[in-house]
Design a protein around this motif. Structure first.
Motif, PDB file in Angstrom:
ATOM      1  N   ILE A 200      55.830  50.343  32.616  1.00 23.48           N
ATOM      2  CA  ILE A 200      54.644  49.480  32.659  1.00 23.48           C
ATOM      3  C   ILE A 200      53.469  50.169  31.959  1.00 23.48           C
ATOM      4  O   ILE A 200      52.771  49.568  31.141  1.00 23.48           O
ATOM      5  N   ALA A 201      53.261  51.445  32.291  1.00 24.09           N
ATOM      6  CA  ALA A 201      52.155  52.203  31.692  1.00 24.09           C
ATOM      7  C   ALA A 201      52.317  52.289  30.177  1.00 24.09           C
ATOM      8  O   ALA A 201      51.340  52.160  29.430  1.00 24.09           O
TER       9      ALA A 201
ATOM     10  N   TYR B 182      57.501  42.325  37.515  1.00 25.51           N
ATOM     11  CA  TYR B 182      57.485  43.626  38.179  1.00 25.51           C
ATOM     12  C   TYR B 182      56.999  43.439  39.609  1.00 25.51           C
ATOM     13  O   TYR B 182      56.289  42.476  39.914  1.00 25.51           O
ATOM     14  N   LYS B 183      57.321  44.399  40.451  1.00 22.41           N
ATOM     15  CA  LYS B 183      56.772  44.415  41.808  1.00 22.41           C
ATOM     16  C   LYS B 183      55.290  44.779  41.705  1.00 22.41           C
ATOM     17  O   LYS B 183      54.897  45.603  40.886  1.00 22.41           O
ATOM     18  N   ASN B 184      54.500  44.164  42.556  1.00 16.75           N
ATOM     19  CA  ASN B 184      53.059  44.399  42.540  1.00 16.75           C
ATOM     20  C   ASN B 184      52.704  45.871  42.752  1.00 16.75           C
ATOM     21  O   ASN B 184      51.779  46.382  42.118  1.00 16.75           O
ATOM     22  N   THR B 185      53.444  46.554  43.635  1.00 13.19           N
ATOM     23  CA  THR B 185      53.142  47.966  43.884  1.00 13.19           C
ATOM     24  C   THR B 185      53.381  48.804  42.633  1.00 13.19           C
ATOM     25  O   THR B 185      52.629  49.744  42.359  1.00 13.19           O
TER      26      THR B 185
ATOM     27  N   ALA C 283      50.868  51.784  38.004  1.00  9.33           N
ATOM     28  CA  ALA C 283      50.744  51.942  36.549  1.00  9.33           C
ATOM     29  C   ALA C 283      49.316  51.718  36.052  1.00  9.33           C
ATOM     30  O   ALA C 283      48.891  52.346  35.087  1.00  9.33           O
ATOM     31  N   ILE C 284      48.562  50.830  36.704  1.00  7.83           N
ATOM     32  CA  ILE C 284      47.211  50.505  36.213  1.00  7.83           C
ATOM     33  C   ILE C 284      46.123  51.358  36.840  1.00  7.83           C
ATOM     34  O   ILE C 284      44.982  51.289  36.422  1.00  7.83           O
ATOM     35  N   LYS C 285      46.498  52.161  37.820  1.00  9.32           N
ATOM     36  CA  LYS C 285      45.498  53.004  38.496  1.00  9.32           C
ATOM     37  C   LYS C 285      44.818  53.914  37.475  1.00  9.32           C
ATOM     38  O   LYS C 285      45.465  54.544  36.659  1.00  9.32           O
ATOM     39  N   ASP C 286      43.487  53.938  37.517  1.00  9.90           N
ATOM     40  CA  ASP C 286      42.652  54.760  36.636  1.00  9.90           C
ATOM     41  C   ASP C 286      42.817  54.411  35.157  1.00  9.90           C
ATOM     42  O   ASP C 286      42.736  55.277  34.290  1.00  9.90           O
TER      43      ASP C 286
ATOM     44  N   GLU D 224      42.913  48.401  35.552  1.00 13.10           N
ATOM     45  CA  GLU D 224      42.824  48.489  37.010  1.00 13.10           C
ATOM     46  C   GLU D 224      42.237  47.236  37.664  1.00 13.10           C
ATOM     47  O   GLU D 224      42.648  46.867  38.765  1.00 13.10           O
ATOM     48  N   PRO D 225      41.284  46.521  37.042  1.00 15.36           N
ATOM     49  CA  PRO D 225      40.768  45.303  37.680  1.00 15.36           C
ATOM     50  C   PRO D 225      41.841  44.237  37.958  1.00 15.36           C
ATOM     51  O   PRO D 225      41.623  43.337  38.769  1.00 15.36           O
ATOM     52  N   LEU D 226      42.997  44.342  37.321  1.00 17.76           N
ATOM     53  CA  LEU D 226      44.080  43.388  37.576  1.00 17.76           C
ATOM     54  C   LEU D 226      44.605  43.479  39.007  1.00 17.76           C
ATOM     55  O   LEU D 226      45.253  42.552  39.491  1.00 17.76           O
ATOM     56  N   SER D 227      44.311  44.567  39.685  1.00 16.53           N
ATOM     57  CA  SER D 227      44.853  44.770  41.035  1.00 16.53           C
ATOM     58  C   SER D 227      44.454  43.641  41.992  1.00 16.53           C
ATOM     59  O   SER D 227      45.202  43.344  42.923  1.00 16.53           O
ATOM     60  N   VAL D 228      43.315  42.994  41.766  1.00 17.40           N
ATOM     61  CA  VAL D 228      42.900  41.895  42.647  1.00 17.40           C
ATOM     62  C   VAL D 228      43.786  40.657  42.487  1.00 17.40           C
ATOM     63  O   VAL D 228      43.795  39.790  43.351  1.00 17.40           O
ATOM     64  N   THR D 229      44.540  40.578  41.392  1.00 16.95           N
ATOM     65  CA  THR D 229      45.391  39.410  41.143  1.00 16.95           C
ATOM     66  C   THR D 229      46.828  39.626  41.614  1.00 16.95           C
ATOM     67  O   THR D 229      47.638  38.711  41.541  1.00 16.95           O
ATOM     68  N   LEU D 230      47.135  40.811  42.092  1.00 15.90           N
ATOM     69  CA  LEU D 230      48.522  41.162  42.411  1.00 15.90           C
ATOM     70  C   LEU D 230      48.903  40.781  43.835  1.00 15.90           C
ATOM     71  O   LEU D 230      48.987  41.613  44.731  1.00 15.90           O
ATOM     72  N   GLU D 231      49.142  39.501  44.033  1.00 16.78           N
ATOM     73  CA  GLU D 231      49.632  38.968  45.303  1.00 16.78           C
ATOM     74  C   GLU D 231      50.709  37.957  44.994  1.00 16.78           C
ATOM     75  O   GLU D 231      50.577  37.162  44.075  1.00 16.78           O
ATOM     76  N   GLY D 232      51.771  37.973  45.760  1.00 12.68           N
ATOM     77  CA  GLY D 232      52.871  37.047  45.541  1.00 12.68           C
ATOM     78  C   GLY D 232      53.675  37.432  44.315  1.00 12.68           C
ATOM     79  O   GLY D 232      53.474  38.503  43.730  1.00 12.68           O
TER      80      GLY D 232
END
Length: 171
Positions: free
Chosen positions: A14-15, A54-57, A62-65, A69-77
């Motif tokens: 992913i990274a 991909y799994k949200n986790t 992969a997007i941390k730092d 990273e702002p995509l993390s708010v969309t990672l549900e379901g």
């Protein structure tokens, strides 16, 4: 083998896909038929866009730092991500066009050129033409005044009685 060791290659994949990417759009693919999903994947491939589930986790790791990273708010379901390295608006355009045929495909949000957009913003970006179309329009707008100027000069020359310039015979 520990679970962390098994997950590390996925996070690295992913990274690597996100490295140097111009945009990434996150979608909820629930409700798509296998036929629709296959067609969507083919359309993305032809446009040079990476599209994967991909799994949200894994995406979160992969997007941390990173700029994504702002995509993390969309990672549900259920989550699929479309990543473009060349044409920043390609994923949004493809998703919007495909969602007209398959309303089950739902945009969650995305990052385009470093800026986060919610679903409404991504749909607005989808209306922006691709890079090639924009370059064509630019060249057309630059060429048009020159062509018009040449026509006016030719008409003035013909009006004053000078013969129109003829092409030299090919040798």
């Amino acid at each position: 083998m520990a679970k962390v060791e098994l997950k590390q290659p996925v996070v690295q994949e992913i990274a690597e896909n996100l490295k140097d990417a111009q945009s990434a759009v996150v979608v909820d693919y629930r409700g798509l038929t296998v036929e629709q999903d296959t067609k969507l994947r083919k359309t993305f491939r032809e446009a040079g866009v990476v599209y994967k589930v991909y799994k949200n986790t894994m995406i979160n790791f992969a997007i941390k730092d990173t700029a994504f990273e702002p995509l993390s708010v969309t990672l549900e379901g259920p989550t699929a991500i479309a990543i473009a390295k060349d044409d920043a608006t390609a994923p949004a355009r493809i998703i919007k066009k495909f969602a007209a045929e398959a309303p089950a495909l739902e945009v969650k949000g995305g990052i385009v050129d470093g800026a986060f957009y919610d679903a409404t913003g991504i749909k607005a970006i989808a209306d922006i033409p691709g890079r090639d179309v924009l370059i064509g329009r630019l060249l057309g707008s630059m060429q048009s005044p020159i062509a018009n100027f040449a026509r006016v000069l030719k008409q003035i020359a013909e009006k004053d009685g000078a013969p129109a310039a003829e092409a030299a015979p090919a040798e």
